[in-house]
Design a protein around this motif. Structure first.
Motif, PDB file in Angstrom:
ATOM      1  N   GLN A 146       0.908  -1.126   0.175  1.00  0.00           N
ATOM      2  CA  GLN A 146       0.038   0.104   0.138  1.00  0.00           C
ATOM      3  C   GLN A 146       0.923   1.346   0.202  1.00  0.00           C
ATOM      4  OE1 GLN A 146      -3.264   0.004   2.725  1.00  0.00           O
ATOM      5  NE2 GLN A 146      -2.903   2.224   3.388  1.00  0.00           N
TER       6      GLN A 146
ATOM      7  N   ARG B 202     -10.812  -0.492  -0.571  1.00  0.00           N
ATOM      8  CA  ARG B 202      -9.966  -1.469  -1.162  1.00  0.00           C
ATOM      9  C   ARG B 202     -10.743  -2.546  -1.557  1.00  0.00           C
ATOM     10  NH1 ARG B 202      -5.497  -2.931   1.509  1.00  0.00           N
ATOM     11  NH2 ARG B 202      -5.586  -1.657   3.268  1.00  0.00           N
TER      12      ARG B 202
ATOM     13  N   ARG C  56      -7.159  -1.029  -4.862  1.00  0.00           N
ATOM     14  CA  ARG C  56      -7.209  -0.194  -3.711  1.00  0.00           C
ATOM     15  C   ARG C  56      -7.558   1.497  -4.629  1.00  0.00           C
ATOM     16  NH1 ARG C  56      -2.018  -2.157  -2.802  1.00  0.00           N
ATOM     17  NH2 ARG C  56      -1.948  -3.670  -0.926  1.00  0.00           N
TER      18      ARG C  56
END
Length: 494
Positions: free
Chosen positions: A6, A25, A30
């Motif tokens: 991430q 997400r 995402r």
């Protein structure tokens, strides 16, 4: 599938989009809120998808599909790119403030009032009708709470088109079976091809989910016992038909369902959805559409623009009525006829407001990306399809009608002609109307958002009575310091 780590706040994508935070997400993607480093203050939603070779075609298909669509309940796509070294691809789109319908239910103990169930269904049917009427038809196929955003103004928007597909008249079944179990129609997992009726099944599943406080999305024996009481009469009957196993036994089009729901006795939807952000991010769009020519749309648009500028906002006012010469005359008065013609530009500034004259639909996206706090669209009267789309998409859609007593029915007829569209955030402005006319029109339209506009001879200058009305209209807009400006009247006398 390989998952990338991430991105942290502050990370810059493509040398332009700085990550603010993660906002969602899914299994393959995402979504981040990101600040545009080239357009100061502009906020976007950036969808990141892992770009395995077999998924690249699906990702590009989603980008191309969304780029071709134009509807107020769909995000506008502004950019897409990929990074082979990261193994990710990115889709940049409008940031939609608010929360998912799933989060909204969680925050309210799973309860959605009956009036809101119908209101939400009508909004979704509006966008489904648009998608199904597309050439070729587009089938959404994944109508579930986590794919639906709800704004602070109770507006719903679809945010994920990863499973959408074009309907093919020459195919008997889908190549790929996609959809969320519990909300997807049976034919999405059988041998048939999905069509518009598959989305209507998904709508029925969603409505049942809302009516059972999140406990049921399929019509099984005994489901009637868990449907919440106090819902609009006959709503369960509509849901039952939407959830028929055989597509031929369901409603056949979104418009059929819209007609059925409008016949129900619906209690009003109440409390607005709380805003997630303490501060509004992005550009707010105000669109003015006149009931008839000469009712004061341009005058009101200019007055609103300069009022918002005096509050400290960065404001643009755009003329989307190609036949109007109003902004051309203002530019000539400010700059002189020779200079205005010589520069040949469609943009000029006055008193902190940027004027955009005779804009085309192609000019809208660059304008929305211009870093303004507010954009005011002067749509003229009536309106073709493209102007109506901008009106429906706006954060503040304003209908301007005549304040004359004998012309009040014109406004009622105008609203009735657009009855298929949700009107809960519309406001009606009547120049020089009496308080009795405002009261009567509000009663006829079933709304409290009817305002009389006072006599305001020069829309470029402050007017205490007008400022009071505009403060009520835009009370949730960011306040700012008032700045004393030179008078347009003095410039005209020179």
């Amino acid at each position: 599938m390989k998952q990338q780590r991430q991105h942290e706040p502050g990370y810059v994508l493509g040398g332009r989009y700085r990550i603010c935070r993660l906002i969602g997400r899914g299994g393959m993607s995402r979504v981040y809120m990101a600040e545009d480093l080239k357009l100061t203050g502009k906020i976007w939603a950036v969808k990141e998808t892992v770009a395995d070779r077999e998924l690249m075609g699906a990702w590009r298909a989603e980008a191309e599909l969304l780029s071709a669509l134009n509807h107020p309940r769909l995000p506008r796509i502004v950019d897409f790119f990929d990074f082979s070294n990261e193994g990710n691809v990115y889709l940049v789109m409008d940031y939609i403030g608010g929360m998912t319908l799933e989060a909204y239910m969680q925050n309210n103990g799973g309860i959605v009032e009956g009036g809101k169930v119908v209101s939400f269904a009508l909004q979704l049917l509006d966008v489904l009708d648009y998608l199904h009427s597309h050439k070729p038809s587009i089938i959404y196929r994944d109508l579930k709470p986590s794919n639906i955003m709800i704004t602070p103004g109770l507006e719903l928007k679809l945010i994920d088109f990863g499973t959408a597909r074009n309907y093919s008249t020459g195919s008997s079944q889908d190549t790929v079976k996609l959809g969320t179990v519990g909300f997807a129609a049976p034919e999405q997992y059988g041998g048939g091809q999905t069509d518009a009726r598959s989305d209507l099944y998904g709508l029925g599943a969603l409505m049942l989910y809302l009516c059972t406080d999140g406990r049921q999305s399929e019509w099984t024996p005994g489901v009637e016992e868990v449907i919440r009481s106090g819902l609009p009469r006959d709503l369960a009957r509509v849901i039952r038909r939407l959830l028929k196993i055989d597509p031929g036994e369901r409603y056949q089009t979104a418009r059929e369902v819209i007609h059925e729901l409008r016949l129900l006795s619906v209690p009003p939807a109440d409390r607005p959805v709380p805003a997630v952000e303490a501060k509004y991010s992005g550009t707010r769009v105000i669109a003015l559409l006149g009931v008839s020519p000469g009712c004061g749309v341009t005058h009101t648009a200019i007055a609103i623009s300069h009022y918002l500028s005096r509050q400290g906002g960065r404001v643009a006012v755009a003329e989307l009525n190609g036949r109007s010469q109003s902004f051309s005359r203002i530019q000539t008065l400010l700059e002189g006829e020779e200079r205005a013609r010589a520069e040949g530009t469609k943009r000029f500034s006055f008193e902190g407001v940027q004027y955009c004259r005779q804009m085309s639909p192609e000019d809208i996206i660059p304008l929305l990306s211009g870093g303004f706090d507010f954009i005011v669209f002067d749509l003229g009267s009536g309106g073709n399809h493209e102007r109506l789309e901008e009106f429906l998409r706006a954060d503040y859609p304003l209908i301007v009608g005549s304040g004359a007593e004998w012309r009040l029915p014109d406004t009622v007829m105008f609203a009735s002609a657009l009855a298929r569209y949700p009107q809960q955030k519309w406001s009606f402005c009547l120049p020089l109307a009496t308080s009795e006319a405002v009261r009567r029109l509000g009663k006829d339209l079933g709304t409290g958002k009817v305002y009389t506009l006072p006599l305001h001879l020069d829309p470029f200058e402050p007017c205490e009575e007008m400022d009071t009305v505009l403060q009520a209209l835009f009370k949730d807009a960011l306040p700012g310091p008032r700045r004393k400006k030179p008078l347009f009247a003095s410039l005209r006398r020179q």
